[in-house]
Design a protein around this motif. Structure first.
Motif, short mmCIF file in Angstrom:
data_model
loop_
_atom_site.label_atom_id
_atom_site.label_comp_id
_atom_site.label_asym_id
_atom_site.label_seq_id
_atom_site.Cartn_x
_atom_site.Cartn_y
_atom_site.Cartn_z
N LEU A 22 -37.94 -51.50 -26.52
CA LEU A 22 -37.57 -52.78 -26.57
C LEU A 22 -36.01 -52.81 -26.77
CD1 LEU A 22 -40.43 -53.95 -29.07
CD2 LEU A 22 -40.19 -54.54 -26.57
N GLY A 23 -35.39 -52.09 -27.59
CA GLY A 23 -34.15 -52.13 -27.46
C GLY A 23 -33.39 -52.17 -26.07
N ILE A 24 -33.82 -51.51 -24.99
CA ILE A 24 -33.48 -51.34 -23.72
C ILE A 24 -33.94 -52.73 -23.32
CG2 ILE A 24 -33.72 -50.27 -21.60
CD1 ILE A 24 -34.11 -47.78 -22.86
N GLN A 25 -35.05 -53.32 -23.33
CA GLN A 25 -35.70 -54.51 -22.48
C GLN A 25 -34.79 -55.68 -23.01
OE1 GLN A 25 -38.10 -53.89 -20.58
NE2 GLN A 25 -38.55 -55.81 -19.92
N VAL A 26 -34.31 -55.80 -24.25
CA VAL A 26 -33.82 -57.05 -24.47
C VAL A 26 -32.50 -57.16 -23.67
CG1 VAL A 26 -34.85 -57.16 -26.95
CG2 VAL A 26 -32.63 -55.84 -26.60
N TYR A 27 -31.71 -56.14 -23.33
CA TYR A 27 -30.83 -56.07 -22.64
C TYR A 27 -30.96 -56.44 -21.23
CZ TYR A 27 -27.21 -54.20 -25.93
OH TYR A 27 -26.63 -53.99 -27.27
N GLY A 28 -32.28 -56.28 -20.72
CA GLY A 28 -32.50 -56.42 -19.25
C GLY A 28 -31.96 -55.32 -18.78
N GLY A 29 -31.40 -55.44 -17.37
CA GLY A 29 -31.14 -54.49 -16.40
C GLY A 29 -29.58 -53.68 -17.09
N HIS A 30 -28.90 -54.19 -17.97
CA HIS A 30 -28.03 -53.52 -18.88
C HIS A 30 -28.55 -52.73 -19.89
CE1 HIS A 30 -24.46 -55.61 -16.86
NE2 HIS A 30 -25.34 -56.78 -16.92
N GLY A 31 -29.83 -52.77 -20.26
CA GLY A 31 -30.01 -51.86 -21.13
C GLY A 31 -30.39 -50.60 -20.61
N TYR A 32 -30.52 -50.26 -19.05
CA TYR A 32 -30.80 -49.05 -18.55
C TYR A 32 -29.34 -48.35 -18.28
CZ TYR A 32 -33.53 -46.28 -15.55
OH TYR A 32 -34.23 -45.03 -14.83
N ILE A 33 -28.40 -48.78 -18.35
CA ILE A 33 -27.11 -48.16 -18.05
C ILE A 33 -26.59 -47.65 -19.12
CG2 ILE A 33 -26.80 -49.45 -15.88
CD1 ILE A 33 -24.68 -51.09 -17.20
N LYS A 34 -25.63 -46.63 -19.30
CA LYS A 34 -25.17 -46.05 -20.29
C LYS A 34 -24.27 -47.06 -21.32
CE LYS A 34 -25.55 -41.55 -18.56
NZ LYS A 34 -24.83 -40.19 -18.25
N ASP A 35 -23.64 -47.76 -20.64
CA ASP A 35 -22.62 -48.88 -21.45
C ASP A 35 -23.08 -49.18 -22.74
OD1 ASP A 35 -21.53 -48.62 -18.93
OD2 ASP A 35 -20.71 -50.58 -18.78
N PHE A 57 -33.43 -44.17 -26.84
CA PHE A 57 -34.65 -43.97 -26.24
C PHE A 57 -34.79 -42.65 -25.77
CE2 PHE A 57 -38.12 -43.62 -23.23
CZ PHE A 57 -39.15 -44.46 -23.72
N ARG A 58 -34.16 -41.83 -25.07
CA ARG A 58 -34.03 -40.70 -24.50
C ARG A 58 -34.08 -39.60 -25.87
NH1 ARG A 58 -30.05 -38.46 -21.78
NH2 ARG A 58 -28.59 -40.20 -21.93
N ASP A 59 -33.29 -39.99 -27.22
CA ASP A 59 -33.29 -39.09 -28.31
C ASP A 59 -34.72 -39.13 -28.95
OD1 ASP A 59 -30.58 -38.27 -27.50
OD2 ASP A 59 -29.82 -39.67 -29.08
N VAL A 60 -35.28 -40.44 -29.12
CA VAL A 60 -36.35 -40.90 -29.84
C VAL A 60 -37.69 -40.20 -29.13
CG1 VAL A 60 -37.08 -42.88 -29.10
CG2 VAL A 60 -37.40 -42.39 -31.55
N ARG A 61 -37.68 -40.01 -27.92
CA ARG A 61 -38.74 -39.63 -27.10
C ARG A 61 -39.29 -38.21 -27.72
NH1 ARG A 61 -43.01 -38.75 -26.02
NH2 ARG A 61 -44.21 -39.17 -24.23
N ILE A 62 -38.50 -37.48 -28.03
CA ILE A 62 -38.99 -36.00 -28.67
C ILE A 62 -39.88 -36.26 -29.78
CG2 ILE A 62 -37.02 -35.27 -29.84
CD1 ILE A 62 -37.58 -32.62 -28.38
#
Length: 264
Positions: free
Chosen positions: A73-86, A93-98
């Motif tokens: 959801l932290g990605i989702q609230v940013y929209g497309g900008h959540g998917y990029i590294k900025d 999300f990648r860190d928490v996935r494990i």
């Protein structure tokens, strides 16, 4: 002010603050167990150790699953900008996935909770825990605070339902060994949401009494608790259905039917 965005943000807040409270409870129990060890009180050590053994798979399994959701959801609230590294949300999300994989996957934690801790414990752990939840709720059941009172009754109901569902699984497992594995993940998640709600009930009760923080802090606690009971705790309805679902709905499909790869 968009409700859908607020829902995402409040879900993250509810999980973060409620999950922190759940972890603090176990840390406190661990401290009490250590004190009992120093005092040579073997009975107290055994009691605290059993309590930790019951709660640990709930915290490990449930909090890592909802933690993944919160990071997503932290990605989702940013929209497309959540998917990029900025904005660095994708790294979280990648860190928490494990988290739901190492130190025992969610599925292993679920089997540990339902199979090893509860069933091998002859249902004693869930009976004691449900009794503790009912004792927690009792002071608030007749509160003049209508919101607090309503939430206390909700936790009371879920504590009894949790116990009932455990007995239903135990009855099915007596004739079908796959019943525990089939229902275990839904059971774990059900347990987690009820535990999360119970912690928010305590935070709400404390906020109602007030304290040294600014009034808005306590107001936000009460409002977030209302969100938990209206938006997150009802997820137990789907998990209840999963707990009671037929084992065969998962086992009847032939292994070859899982994928029809026409590229073969």
């Amino acid at each position: 002010h968009q409700p859908s965005v607020r829902t995402m943000l409040l879900t993250q807040k509810a999980v973060a603050e409620g999950g922190r409270s759940m972890v603090y409870e176990c840390a406190k129990i661990a401290d009490l167990m250590q004190q009992a060890e120093y005092a040579g009180d073997d009975a107290a050590v055994k009691q605290h150790d059993g309590r930790l053994a019951f709660l640990t798979p709930i915290l490990k399994g449930f909090l890592t699953e909802v933690g993944k959701e919160a990071a997503d959801l932290g990605i989702q609230v940013y929209g497309g900008h959540g998917y990029i590294k900025d904005n660095k949300a994708e790294q979280v999300f990648r860190d928490v996935r494990i988290a739901s994989l190492w130190e025992g996957t969610t599925q292993i934690q679920a089997l540990d909770l339902l199979g090893r801790k509860i069933m091998l414990g002859k249902l004693k752990p869930i009976n004691e825990h449900a009794a503790g939840l009912r004792a927690q709720c009792t002071p608030y059941l007749t509160s003049s605070d209508s919101q607090l009172r309503s939430h206390a009754w909700s936790v009371l109901y879920h504590s009894m339902e949790w116990q009932y569902l455990t007995y239903r699984v135990a009855m099915r497992a007596a004739s079908d060994k796959e019943a525990i594995s089939s229902s275990s993940v839904d059971y774990l998640m059900y347990s987690g949401y009820v535990t999360l709600a119970a912690h928010w009930l305590e935070m709400e009760a404390a906020a109602s009494r007030g304290g040294p923080e600014e009034p808005d802090f306590y107001k936000a606690k009460r409002q977030t608790s209302e969100f938990v009971f209206e938006r997150l705790l009802p997820r137990t309805r789907a998990h209840k259905a999963g707990i009671l679902a037929s084992v065969q709905s998962a086992l009847d499909v032939s292994p070859d039917a899982f994928s029809f790869d026409h590229a073969r």
